[in-house]
Write a protein that holds these residues in place. Structure first.
Motif, PDB file in Angstrom:
ATOM      1  N   HIS A  97      45.077  41.360  34.299  1.00  0.00           N
ATOM      2  CA  HIS A  97      44.301  40.880  33.287  1.00  0.00           C
ATOM      3  C   HIS A  97      45.130  41.744  32.027  1.00  0.00           C
ATOM      4  O   HIS A  97      45.416  42.842  32.240  1.00  0.00           O
ATOM      5  N   PRO A  98      45.355  41.124  30.973  1.00  0.00           N
ATOM      6  CA  PRO A  98      44.954  39.895  30.523  1.00  0.00           C
ATOM      7  C   PRO A  98      45.829  38.821  30.642  1.00  0.00           C
ATOM      8  O   PRO A  98      47.083  38.578  30.543  1.00  0.00           O
ATOM      9  N   VAL A 112      41.755  33.912  30.469  1.00  0.00           N
ATOM     10  CA  VAL A 112      40.897  34.411  29.223  1.00  0.00           C
ATOM     11  C   VAL A 112      39.869  33.330  28.804  1.00  0.00           C
ATOM     12  O   VAL A 112      40.376  32.034  28.699  1.00  0.00           O
ATOM     13  N   THR A 155      35.810  33.610  24.177  1.00  0.00           N
ATOM     14  CA  THR A 155      35.379  34.736  23.676  1.00  0.00           C
ATOM     15  C   THR A 155      36.377  35.874  23.759  1.00  0.00           C
ATOM     16  O   THR A 155      36.459  36.858  22.930  1.00  0.00           O
ATOM     17  N   GLU A 156      36.960  35.850  24.784  1.00  0.00           N
ATOM     18  CA  GLU A 156      38.069  36.926  24.941  1.00  0.00           C
ATOM     19  C   GLU A 156      39.257  36.848  24.083  1.00  0.00           C
ATOM     20  O   GLU A 156      39.762  37.841  23.581  1.00  0.00           O
ATOM     21  N   ASP A 191      37.987  38.271  20.729  1.00  0.00           N
ATOM     22  CA  ASP A 191      38.003  39.404  20.540  1.00  0.00           C
ATOM     23  C   ASP A 191      39.413  40.245  20.796  1.00  0.00           C
ATOM     24  O   ASP A 191      39.857  41.019  20.032  1.00  0.00           O
ATOM     25  N   LEU A 192      40.359  39.773  21.400  1.00  0.00           N
ATOM     26  CA  LEU A 192      41.729  40.123  21.489  1.00  0.00           C
ATOM     27  C   LEU A 192      42.698  39.963  20.353  1.00  0.00           C
ATOM     28  O   LEU A 192      43.445  40.633  19.990  1.00  0.00           O
TER      29      LEU A 192
END
Length: 174
Positions: A79-80, A83, A86-87, A90-91
């Motif tokens: 990971h990442p 995704v 939401t991820e 965030d990223l």
């Protein structure tokens, strides 16, 4: 040299139940640049902050170190890569609503790799490439490089499983 952040998730063998022993073995193998997560019995998540001359090298050396320490552990995911919205938000430092709006209003937004009733997942590298092409987002090059490298690891892991799955299916259909 730059620092690359990524997580390797493993399934542990029954013989690897002693958490203190696992941490000790990982440290002896050179994994001193990570946090250990053991939240589910038989599972292990290792969050690395590894310095290397590239994401591939950072991940490759981490995989080698873990294999040396825990030879029976099976890699589940790097990971990442996979995704959620939401991820992604965030990223890239945006709101989930902003990302959702991009998905809905742009038919060329990357297709998900999984579209389930409760979660939809994308390859992060696809989304980052798409966002970069729009030239409206300042993206971390190390994140892009890491997303590509973790995707390669996950694809290679799945490809390695294919011959055994193909043999199993062949026996079932024959």
């Amino acid at each position: 040299m730059q620092e690359y952040n990524f997580t390797l998730k493993y399934r542990l063998a029954a013989t690897d139940a002693d958490q203190d022993d696992i941490v000790e073995r990982l440290g002896e193998a050179g994994c001193t640049d990570m946090l250990v997560g053991i939240g589910i019995a038989g599972r292990l998540a290792l969050q690395f902050d590894r310095e290397a001359d590239g994401a591939r090298n950072a991940i490759r050396t981490a995989l080698e170190d873990v294999k040396a320490a825990l030879p029976t552990a099976m890699l589940v995911e790097a990971h990442p890569d996979f995704v959620s919205a939401t991820e992604i938000a965030d990223l890239v430092g945006k709101s989930r609503q902003n990302i959702r709006k991009l998905m809905v209003s742009n038919p060329d937004f990357p297709s998900p790799v999984h579209d389930g009733p409760s979660v939809t997942l994308w390859h992060l590298s696809d989304v980052l490439e798409w966002l970069e092409a729009r030239k409206e987002y300042k993206l971390d090059k190390r994140l892009q490089e890491t997303a590509h490298a973790t995707r390669e690891v996950n694809v290679a892991r799945e490809a390695a499983r294919l011959p055994s799955i193909a043999r199993e299916l062949e026996m079932l259909v024959a």
